[in-house]
Design a protein around this motif. Sequence first.
Motif, PDB file in Angstrom:
ATOM      1  N   ILE A 173     101.352  39.857  18.200  1.00  0.00           N
ATOM      2  CA  ILE A 173     100.751  40.591  17.083  1.00  0.00           C
ATOM      3  C   ILE A 173     101.375  40.156  15.757  1.00  0.00           C
ATOM      4  O   ILE A 173     100.692  40.115  14.724  1.00  0.00           O
ATOM      5  CB  ILE A 173     100.893  42.112  17.287  1.00  0.00           C
ATOM      6  N   LEU A 174     102.666  39.796  15.776  1.00  0.00           N
ATOM      7  CA  LEU A 174     103.289  39.274  14.554  1.00  0.00           C
ATOM      8  C   LEU A 174     102.532  38.057  14.039  1.00  0.00           C
ATOM      9  O   LEU A 174     102.351  37.884  12.830  1.00  0.00           O
ATOM     10  CB  LEU A 174     104.753  38.894  14.820  1.00  0.00           C
ATOM     11  N   ILE A 175     102.091  37.192  14.975  1.00  0.00           N
ATOM     12  CA  ILE A 175     101.332  36.006  14.571  1.00  0.00           C
ATOM     13  C   ILE A 175     100.027  36.430  13.901  1.00  0.00           C
ATOM     14  O   ILE A 175      99.627  35.869  12.872  1.00  0.00           O
ATOM     15  CB  ILE A 175     101.061  35.102  15.787  1.00  0.00           C
ATOM     16  N   PHE A 176      99.363  37.449  14.477  1.00  0.00           N
ATOM     17  CA  PHE A 176      98.142  37.979  13.861  1.00  0.00           C
ATOM     18  C   PHE A 176      98.427  38.481  12.453  1.00  0.00           C
ATOM     19  O   PHE A 176      97.659  38.213  11.522  1.00  0.00           O
ATOM     20  CB  PHE A 176      97.584  39.124  14.706  1.00  0.00           C
ATOM     21  N   GLU A 177      99.516  39.219  12.294  1.00  0.00           N
ATOM     22  CA  GLU A 177      99.820  39.816  10.996  1.00  0.00           C
ATOM     23  C   GLU A 177     100.160  38.752   9.958  1.00  0.00           C
ATOM     24  O   GLU A 177      99.862  38.925   8.769  1.00  0.00           O
ATOM     25  CB  GLU A 177     100.961  40.823  11.137  1.00  0.00           C
ATOM     26  N   ILE A 178     100.763  37.654  10.386  1.00  0.00           N
ATOM     27  CA  ILE A 178     101.057  36.559   9.459  1.00  0.00           C
ATOM     28  C   ILE A 178      99.761  35.913   8.976  1.00  0.00           C
ATOM     29  O   ILE A 178      99.562  35.692   7.781  1.00  0.00           O
ATOM     30  CB  ILE A 178     101.972  35.510  10.132  1.00  0.00           C
ATOM     31  N   THR A 232     104.407  30.098  22.667  1.00  0.00           N
ATOM     32  CA  THR A 232     104.299  31.224  21.729  1.00  0.00           C
ATOM     33  C   THR A 232     105.114  30.956  20.479  1.00  0.00           C
ATOM     34  O   THR A 232     104.663  31.214  19.351  1.00  0.00           O
ATOM     35  CB  THR A 232     104.762  32.529  22.397  1.00  0.00           C
ATOM     36  N   ALA A 233     106.330  30.423  20.668  1.00  0.00           N
ATOM     37  CA  ALA A 233     107.184  30.086  19.530  1.00  0.00           C
ATOM     38  C   ALA A 233     106.528  29.022  18.652  1.00  0.00           C
ATOM     39  O   ALA A 233     106.632  29.061  17.421  1.00  0.00           O
ATOM     40  CB  ALA A 233     108.549  29.595  20.027  1.00  0.00           C
ATOM     41  N   PHE A 238     104.011  27.779  13.321  1.00  0.00           N
ATOM     42  CA  PHE A 238     102.972  27.172  12.487  1.00  0.00           C
ATOM     43  C   PHE A 238     101.963  28.182  11.955  1.00  0.00           C
ATOM     44  O   PHE A 238     100.949  27.786  11.361  1.00  0.00           O
ATOM     45  CB  PHE A 238     102.257  26.063  13.274  1.00  0.00           C
ATOM     46  N   ALA A 239     102.234  29.453  12.153  1.00  0.00           N
ATOM     47  CA  ALA A 239     101.342  30.488  11.615  1.00  0.00           C
ATOM     48  C   ALA A 239     101.533  30.617  10.115  1.00  0.00           C
ATOM     49  O   ALA A 239     102.658  30.596   9.611  1.00  0.00           O
ATOM     50  CB  ALA A 239     101.619  31.824  12.295  1.00  0.00           C
ATOM     51  N   ASN A 240     100.433  30.733   9.389  1.00  0.00           N
ATOM     52  CA  ASN A 240     100.476  31.003   7.951  1.00  0.00           C
ATOM     53  C   ASN A 240      99.151  31.601   7.514  1.00  0.00           C
ATOM     54  O   ASN A 240      98.192  31.658   8.287  1.00  0.00           O
ATOM     55  CB  ASN A 240     100.815  29.743   7.150  1.00  0.00           C
ATOM     56  N   GLU A 241      99.089  32.016   6.258  1.00  0.00           N
ATOM     57  CA  GLU A 241      97.901  32.714   5.747  1.00  0.00           C
ATOM     58  C   GLU A 241      96.671  31.821   5.646  1.00  0.00           C
ATOM     59  O   GLU A 241      95.550  32.321   5.518  1.00  0.00           O
ATOM     60  CB  GLU A 241      98.204  33.292   4.361  1.00  0.00           C
TER      61      GLU A 241
END
Length: 275
Positions: A173-178, A232-233, A238-241
Amino acid sequence: MKIFRQLFRFYINSSIHVGLSCLALLLITQQQLFFSSSFSLSLFVFLGTIFAYDFVKYESLIRRKKNAIRRELKVIVGFSAVVFLGLLYYFFQLQFRTQLGVFFIVLLTLLYALPFFPNRSNARNWKGIKIYIVSLCWTLTTVFLPALEGDFSLDGFVLLYGLQRFIMVFVLILIFEIVDLKNDDPLLQTVPQHIGLERTKKLGFGLLIFFIALDFWTGNFSLLSLFFILITAFFLAFANEKRSHYYTLFWVEAIPIFWWITLLFFSILGNLHFW
């Protein structure tokens, strides 16, 4: 090609993909903890996840804009109605103790989706609480419901496994929020809004390390678990807006599905538990 794009949009927007993701985590639990498999519970979790997510996503839209519902949304509503009938059928196939567990999860879901108190928003819009409610619901659904249905005691090992599942879902979910950071209402106070992008990633990496540490502590470590924690890591790093919504809605939610498929593959081959 157009029809394939439409089918893919329906697959994502009708929550079938997230339903498969939740089902995969349930099957992983049964495989790793040697819980007896339950066809009724598996179908209930799959259908229940689809209906719950469609309800959360579209309930307010339908309630406020009854006369302006798009054709695609009408199809999803009809699909969800059929899904609801199916989950009701499989609900009554479950043991009574499992049904009580389902009732508690339903209460959490309704609290998350509906404004129960006058002049108050639903829990989904309460500052910073969304990620905890969703992680808890997924943990209860994919770890404790199979334990209840299989008449297993909720001992320390199962509780630690549940903590691991909570951590795993929390990081996803943190990835979603990012990715949603640019579009989320600042009043939501999501984790990246509250502590910033870099600290959110560090928090996620720290939780994944803790996940692996718990694996070693419980004697449940496997190379397969390590591999998917690293995947997952990778998605977290590489997650960003600027990422497309499909980065999370398809690829991140597919992690548990690919995890289960790989676990099933090794199980069929009869490979060592170390994997």
